[in-house]
Design a protein around this motif. Structure first.
Motif, PDB file in Angstrom:
ATOM      1  N   GLY A 157      69.099  32.950  54.355  1.00  0.00           N
ATOM      2  CA  GLY A 157      69.386  33.016  55.784  1.00  0.00           C
ATOM      3  C   GLY A 157      69.342  31.723  56.553  1.00  0.00           C
ATOM      4  N   SER A 158      69.410  30.577  55.901  1.00  0.00           N
ATOM      5  CA  SER A 158      69.260  29.308  56.625  1.00  0.00           C
ATOM      6  C   SER A 158      70.476  28.972  57.495  1.00  0.00           C
ATOM      7  N   GLY A 159      71.626  29.520  57.180  1.00  0.00           N
ATOM      8  CA  GLY A 159      72.830  29.148  57.927  1.00  0.00           C
ATOM      9  C   GLY A 159      73.041  29.927  59.202  1.00  0.00           C
ATOM     10  N   SER A 160      72.154  30.871  59.557  1.00  0.00           N
ATOM     11  CA  SER A 160      72.366  31.721  60.740  1.00  0.00           C
ATOM     12  C   SER A 160      71.233  31.618  61.750  1.00  0.00           C
ATOM     13  N   ILE A 161      70.400  30.591  61.633  1.00  0.00           N
ATOM     14  CA  ILE A 161      69.227  30.484  62.496  1.00  0.00           C
ATOM     15  C   ILE A 161      69.618  29.984  63.884  1.00  0.00           C
ATOM     16  N   VAL A 162      69.129  30.701  64.903  1.00  0.00           N
ATOM     17  CA  VAL A 162      69.283  30.257  66.295  1.00  0.00           C
ATOM     18  C   VAL A 162      68.054  29.455  66.721  1.00  0.00           C
ATOM     19  N   HIS A 163      66.874  29.987  66.429  1.00  0.00           N
ATOM     20  CA  HIS A 163      65.623  29.265  66.759  1.00  0.00           C
ATOM     21  C   HIS A 163      64.505  29.833  65.901  1.00  0.00           C
ATOM     22  N   ARG A 164      63.542  28.973  65.557  1.00  0.00           N
ATOM     23  CA  ARG A 164      62.422  29.403  64.721  1.00  0.00           C
ATOM     24  C   ARG A 164      61.154  28.678  65.143  1.00  0.00           C
ATOM     25  N   ARG A 165      60.024  29.418  65.096  1.00  0.00           N
ATOM     26  CA  ARG A 165      58.712  28.810  65.295  1.00  0.00           C
ATOM     27  C   ARG A 165      57.769  29.369  64.246  1.00  0.00           C
ATOM     28  N   THR A 166      56.841  28.504  63.789  1.00  0.00           N
ATOM     29  CA  THR A 166      55.910  28.884  62.725  1.00  0.00           C
ATOM     30  C   THR A 166      54.503  28.452  63.123  1.00  0.00           C
ATOM     31  N   ARG A 167      53.537  29.302  62.815  1.00  0.00           N
ATOM     32  CA  ARG A 167      52.149  28.933  63.066  1.00  0.00           C
ATOM     33  C   ARG A 167      51.302  29.208  61.826  1.00  0.00           C
ATOM     34  N   LEU A 168      50.237  28.446  61.689  1.00  0.00           N
ATOM     35  CA  LEU A 168      49.268  28.642  60.618  1.00  0.00           C
ATOM     36  C   LEU A 168      48.068  29.381  61.209  1.00  0.00           C
ATOM     37  N   LEU A 169      47.734  30.501  60.588  1.00  0.00           N
ATOM     38  CA  LEU A 169      46.693  31.387  61.133  1.00  0.00           C
ATOM     39  C   LEU A 169      45.608  31.583  60.093  1.00  0.00           C
ATOM     40  N   ILE A 170      44.366  31.272  60.435  1.00  0.00           N
ATOM     41  CA  ILE A 170      43.213  31.463  59.548  1.00  0.00           C
ATOM     42  C   ILE A 170      42.409  32.654  60.077  1.00  0.00           C
ATOM     43  N   TYR A 171      42.058  33.581  59.194  1.00  0.00           N
ATOM     44  CA  TYR A 171      41.384  34.813  59.644  1.00  0.00           C
ATOM     45  C   TYR A 171      40.261  35.189  58.691  1.00  0.00           C
ATOM     46  N   LYS A 172      39.422  36.103  59.155  1.00  0.00           N
ATOM     47  CA  LYS A 172      38.406  36.710  58.305  1.00  0.00           C
ATOM     48  C   LYS A 172      38.551  38.222  58.391  1.00  0.00           C
ATOM     49  N   LEU A 173      38.037  38.918  57.402  1.00  0.00           N
ATOM     50  CA  LEU A 173      38.040  40.383  57.436  1.00  0.00           C
ATOM     51  C   LEU A 173      36.946  40.873  58.394  1.00  0.00           C
ATOM     52  N   PRO A 174      37.137  42.051  58.985  1.00  0.00           N
ATOM     53  CA  PRO A 174      36.130  42.529  59.958  1.00  0.00           C
ATOM     54  C   PRO A 174      34.722  42.623  59.378  1.00  0.00           C
ATOM     55  N   GLN A 175      34.605  42.946  58.080  1.00  0.00           N
ATOM     56  CA  GLN A 175      33.275  43.111  57.483  1.00  0.00           C
ATOM     57  C   GLN A 175      32.616  41.787  57.090  1.00  0.00           C
ATOM     58  N   THR A 176      33.347  40.702  57.154  1.00  0.00           N
ATOM     59  CA  THR A 176      32.779  39.399  56.789  1.00  0.00           C
ATOM     60  C   THR A 176      31.917  38.877  57.941  1.00  0.00           C
ATOM     61  N   PRO A 177      30.637  38.570  57.695  1.00  0.00           N
ATOM     62  CA  PRO A 177      29.787  38.079  58.785  1.00  0.00           C
ATOM     63  C   PRO A 177      30.281  36.729  59.322  1.00  0.00           C
ATOM     64  N   LYS A 178      29.956  36.460  60.550  1.00  0.00           N
ATOM     65  CA  LYS A 178      30.301  35.167  61.143  1.00  0.00           C
ATOM     66  C   LYS A 178      29.523  34.062  60.438  1.00  0.00           C
ATOM     67  N   GLY A 179      30.189  32.915  60.313  1.00  0.00           N
ATOM     68  CA  GLY A 179      29.566  31.787  59.639  1.00  0.00           C
ATOM     69  C   GLY A 179      29.973  31.681  58.183  1.00  0.00           C
ATOM     70  N   TYR A 180      30.573  32.759  57.615  1.00  0.00           N
ATOM     71  CA  TYR A 180      31.050  32.689  56.236  1.00  0.00           C
ATOM     72  C   TYR A 180      32.431  32.039  56.208  1.00  0.00           C
ATOM     73  N   VAL A 181      32.840  31.657  55.011  1.00  0.00           N
ATOM     74  CA  VAL A 181      34.174  31.062  54.899  1.00  0.00           C
ATOM     75  C   VAL A 181      35.226  32.107  55.242  1.00  0.00           C
ATOM     76  N   PRO A 182      36.401  31.666  55.704  1.00  0.00           N
ATOM     77  CA  PRO A 182      37.456  32.635  56.014  1.00  0.00           C
ATOM     78  C   PRO A 182      37.894  33.416  54.775  1.00  0.00           C
ATOM     79  N   ASP A 183      38.588  34.528  55.017  1.00  0.00           N
ATOM     80  CA  ASP A 183      39.073  35.373  53.923  1.00  0.00           C
ATOM     81  C   ASP A 183      40.531  35.105  53.585  1.00  0.00           C
ATOM     82  N   GLY A 184      41.258  34.446  54.487  1.00  0.00           N
ATOM     83  CA  GLY A 184      42.657  34.215  54.168  1.00  0.00           C
ATOM     84  C   GLY A 184      43.364  33.411  55.234  1.00  0.00           C
TER      85      GLY A 184
END
Length: 308
Positions: A157-184
């Motif tokens: 699909g590269s020849g039909s793009i009008v506009h694109r934006r991309t973001r990098l998102l780091i998250y944790k699972l709800p059951q992972t306590p705060k302060g632990y490494v991210p899950d994905g």
């Protein structure tokens, strides 16, 4: 005086003597009756004139009423009278096209629902907000990243793009306590395609996965392979494609872990827009289908709200 004239006088006198004159009261009563009769006659004449005038007015101004016709007799059509010069006339009523609701039109400038216009840029609000249970304290970053993993060099699909934006998102699972490494992490992109092309892009992506069931992983280890396959998917946006990339897991030193590393990638179409969530894990983690499904629904809801 002649004899004939004298005889005439005598005859008149005899006739007058033979008749009785009416009494004064009787004469007055008869005169009153004649006066009342004349007055009543005059009143009646006036009343007749008034009634005639009213009836005449009703005949002139009252519209004709339709007579009751026998059953089965066709009712005659009455042609409308010509409109007075300068008076506005009612516009003609057009018949409703079968299958189309009154007041709708597909023509430009018509009334009713019009097709939505394809947007030309992607604003920040088109991206979903990360729920507090998944936040790591690291804000998403907008970056120029590849939106799909390499699939044996396919160009999707590269020849039909009008506009694109991309973001990098780091998250944790709800059951992972705060302060632990991210899950994905996600590479989350939103791309506007030319009108009518977004559905073709999903078809191209399906075919690219089918054409690339296995490939070498990036890096120096020539034995490291990745296997791709499509997964059944439905219920997201106007259409979606979900596939997995499976490979042998490695630790941070590159040594095998003995478990499979699974990455999930989902592309979702909403109108002429395609959003892709490419889950890339964190260290030795694998993608969690439930989390990817929940974030996919959030992504679709944000895009629908943006498009209105």
């Amino acid at each position: 005086m002649s004899r004939e004239l004298s005889e005439l006088y005598r005859s008149l006198a005899a006739d007058a003597d033979a008749r009785e004159l009416g009494l004064p009261d009787a004469l007055r009563h008869q005169a009153d009756r004649r006066a009342r009769f004349r007055a009543a006659g005059g009143t009646l004449a006036v009343a007749l004139v008034v009634v005639g005038a009213v009836i005449g007015t009703q005949v002139v101004t009252r519209p004709p009423t339709s007579a009751t016709l026998p059953a089965g007799t066709p009712t005659p059509l009455v042609s409308p009278s010509p409109s007075v010069t300068g008076a506005p006339s009612s516009p003609p009523v057009s018949p409703t096209t079968p299958g189309r609701s009154p007041g709708t039109s597909t023509a430009s400038g018509g009334t009713g629902t019009q097709p939505s216009r394809t947007p030309t840029s992607v604003p920040d609000r088109a991206f979903y907000a990360v729920p507090s249970a998944n936040q790591t304290g690291i804000a998403p970053q907008f970056r120029d990243e590849a939106v799909l993993p390499d699939l044996c060099g396919a160009d999707v699909g590269s020849g039909s793009i009008v506009h694109r934006r991309t973001r990098l998102l780091i998250y944790k699972l709800p059951q992972t306590p705060k302060g632990y490494v991210p899950d994905g992490t996600y590479t989350h992109s939103i791309t506007i395609y030319r009108a009518g092309r977004a559905d073709d892009v999903l078809d191209e992506l399906r075919q690219a996965v089918r054409d690339c069931p296995e490939q070498k992983l990036p890096g120096g280890d020539t034995s490291a392979r990745s296997r791709q396959r499509l997964l059944p998917d439905s219920g997201f946006g106007d259409g979606s494609v979900l596939f997995e990339m499976r490979s042998a897991g490695q630790d941070v030193n590159g040594d095998p872990t003995g478990v499979q590393d699974v990455r999930l990638v989902r592309a979702i179409r909403v109108g002429d827009v395609v959003t892709i969530l490419w889950e890339q894990g964190w260290e030795n983690t694998s993608s969690q289908r439930a989390q990817v499904d929940a974030d996919s629904r959030r992504a679709v809801a944000a895009i629908r709200k943006w498009l209105g």
